[in-house]
Design a protein around this motif. Structure first.
Motif, PDB file in Angstrom:
ATOM      1  N   GLU A  23     -44.670  32.406  -7.484  1.00 46.45           N
ATOM      2  CA  GLU A  23     -43.548  32.360  -8.429  1.00 46.45           C
ATOM      3  C   GLU A  23     -43.680  31.246  -9.466  1.00 46.45           C
ATOM      4  O   GLU A  23     -43.222  31.398 -10.593  1.00 46.45           O
ATOM      5  N   GLU A 251     -33.353  28.818  -3.566  1.00 49.21           N
ATOM      6  CA  GLU A 251     -32.939  29.900  -4.482  1.00 49.21           C
ATOM      7  C   GLU A 251     -34.032  30.964  -4.576  1.00 49.21           C
ATOM      8  O   GLU A 251     -33.754  32.165  -4.590  1.00 49.21           O
ATOM      9  N   ILE A 252     -35.282  30.535  -4.644  1.00 53.24           N
ATOM     10  CA  ILE A 252     -36.402  31.487  -4.742  1.00 53.24           C
ATOM     11  C   ILE A 252     -36.546  32.282  -3.444  1.00 53.24           C
ATOM     12  O   ILE A 252     -36.653  33.507  -3.444  1.00 53.24           O
ATOM     13  N   ARG A 255     -34.117  35.304  -2.659  1.00 52.75           N
ATOM     14  CA  ARG A 255     -34.109  36.514  -3.479  1.00 52.75           C
ATOM     15  C   ARG A 255     -34.313  37.772  -2.625  1.00 52.75           C
ATOM     16  O   ARG A 255     -34.969  37.724  -1.576  1.00 52.75           O
ATOM     17  N   GLU A 257     -36.286  40.241  -2.814  1.00 47.92           N
ATOM     18  CA  GLU A 257     -37.658  40.629  -2.507  1.00 47.92           C
ATOM     19  C   GLU A 257     -38.315  39.717  -1.469  1.00 47.92           C
ATOM     20  O   GLU A 257     -39.403  40.017  -0.975  1.00 47.92           O
ATOM     21  N   ASN A 260     -33.922  37.703   1.287  1.00 47.85           N
ATOM     22  CA  ASN A 260     -32.702  38.493   1.067  1.00 47.85           C
ATOM     23  C   ASN A 260     -31.525  37.934   1.868  1.00 47.85           C
ATOM     24  O   ASN A 260     -30.837  38.652   2.582  1.00 47.85           O
TER      25      ASN A 260
END
Length: 390
Positions: A23, A251-252, A255, A257, A260
């Protein structure tokens, strides 16, 4: 043009180095395009790596050791190239057990593994069913070590449960307790089905949790891509251990994907600020999980030998040869080869006396000195390997 690489992973906070490397561009800087393949269980991860369905795996540290000792399917040899995370596990107990422990006055403060163990023995006189993510896991090793030599050890029944299903197993009374990496320990508290009794680091100050694992043929046969992957993950781990980045990491990870889940749930373990009960009882546990600092990523051959000896003893194998074979699958040589140009601290030795450091300690490194984190066991246990060569 980026080189594609398929990496297997399970949804846990300690998959963060892979996710962050993709990311935030650490992989792209090395010319790699990471295809993160989510698997459902550690057995599936092992099978995907062994069959060539993935190129590398985020994997429980004892798994390549078990493969080396022929305690798994007949796949090509696995090697652990670097540790991806240290700590991050916790033991959760059912609400019924929590109530009985509170009646005995146990404070759930994570501070005293002996007191927690003794209270658990009094609160639960029958067979103790404990869920772990895989028979060959750091969690299983922590539970066995914690209970060793006590009456609870004879009553222990270890059950294998995939991490995302741990809270369900506790709620369904399939297990009395479980040991797992966060956020799945915290999920039991969030759902009101359990309470946190102890952190993994309370038992062993430096439990290596996940590692980067490849088949030996791929790691040695494709050194260019292997090195680029290791450098990308090493830089991701360094980014993760900067305290100001942990909120962004949560936060990442949260997500859809990836994990969750609510970011707040991922954040608890990453920040070391844990809710131990459904009533919101908080415990600060600084350094609950570590990705980089104080030599956390170095694949000590002495740890492999210690874990290999324990697995061998439980499976009726000769411990001496097992320890030597296990040490050979932790690739300190590749770690040094591929990370030497990054500024990574490289210890002067590849083995040490495990459990000897009760506090961060300065040791010799290839370039001067470096600081290693504490690695003591709660009971003062030490493992002195019979070798100290590089």
């Amino acid at each position: 043009m980026s080189d594609p690489l398929r990496l297997g992973w399970l949804p846990l906070n300690d998959a963060a180095p892979l996710i962050v490397a993709r990311e935030l561009g650490f992989a792209a800087e090395e010319g790699l395009a990471l295809d993160l393949v989510r698997v459902r269980s550690w057995a599936q991860s092992r099978d995907c790596l062994g069959s060539g369905a993935i190129d590398a795996a985020h994997m429980l540290v004892p798994m390549p050791i078990a493969q080396t000792l022929c305690l798994g399917p007949d796949y090509p040899a696995f090697d652990l190239l670097m540790v991806l995370a240290q700590g991050g596990q916790a033991i959760a107990v059912s609400r019924a057990l929590e109530a009985r422990l509170r009646d005995l006055g146990h404070p759930f403060d994570f501070r005293d593994p002996v007191a927690a163990r003794d209270a658990l023995a009094r609160a639960h006189p029958g067979a103790l069913r404990v869920g772990v993510p895989f028979p060959f896991s750091t969690q299983a090793e922590l539970v066995h070590h914690w209970l060793a030599g006590t009456p609870l050890a004879a009553r222990l029944a270890v059950r294998t449960v995939p991490p995302p299903q741990m809270a369900d197993a506790l709620a369904a009374d399939e297990v009395d307790a479980y040991c797992v990496g966060d956020p799945w320990a915290s999920v039991a508290v969030e759902r009101g089905v359990g309470a946190l009794l102890l952190a993994g680091r309370s038992i062993w100050a430096a439990p290596p949790e996940k590692g980067l694992v490849m088949t030996r043929a791929r790691a040695q046969g494709d050194p260019d891509r292997t090195g680029r992957l290791m450098r990308a993950l090493w830089r991701a781990g360094r980014w993760l251990d900067r305290p100001d980045n942990r909120g962004t990491a949560a936060e990442i990870l949260a997500r859809p994907e990836y994990l969750n889940l609510a970011p707040e749930l991922c954040e608890r373990g990453l920040l070391g600020r844990l809710h131990v009960t459904a009533a919101g009882d908080l415990r600060d546990f600084p350094d609950f999980i570590r990705f980089h600092d104080q030599g956390a990523t170095f694949p000590w051959r002495s740890i492999a030998a210690m874990l290999g000896g324990r697995l061998a003893a439980r499976h009726g194998l000769e411990t001496g040869p097992a320890m030597a074979r296990a040490a050979g699958c932790f690739r300190t040589d590749l770690y040094r080869q591929h990370l030497r140009g990054t500024g990574a601290d490289l210890p002067g030795a590849s083995s040490k006396v495990e459990g000897a450091m009760v506090a961060p300690t300065t040791v010799a490194a290839e370039q001067g000195r470096m600081i290693l984190g504490a690695d003591a066991f709660f009971d003062g246990h030490r493992f002195d390997p019979a070798f100290a060569d590089r």
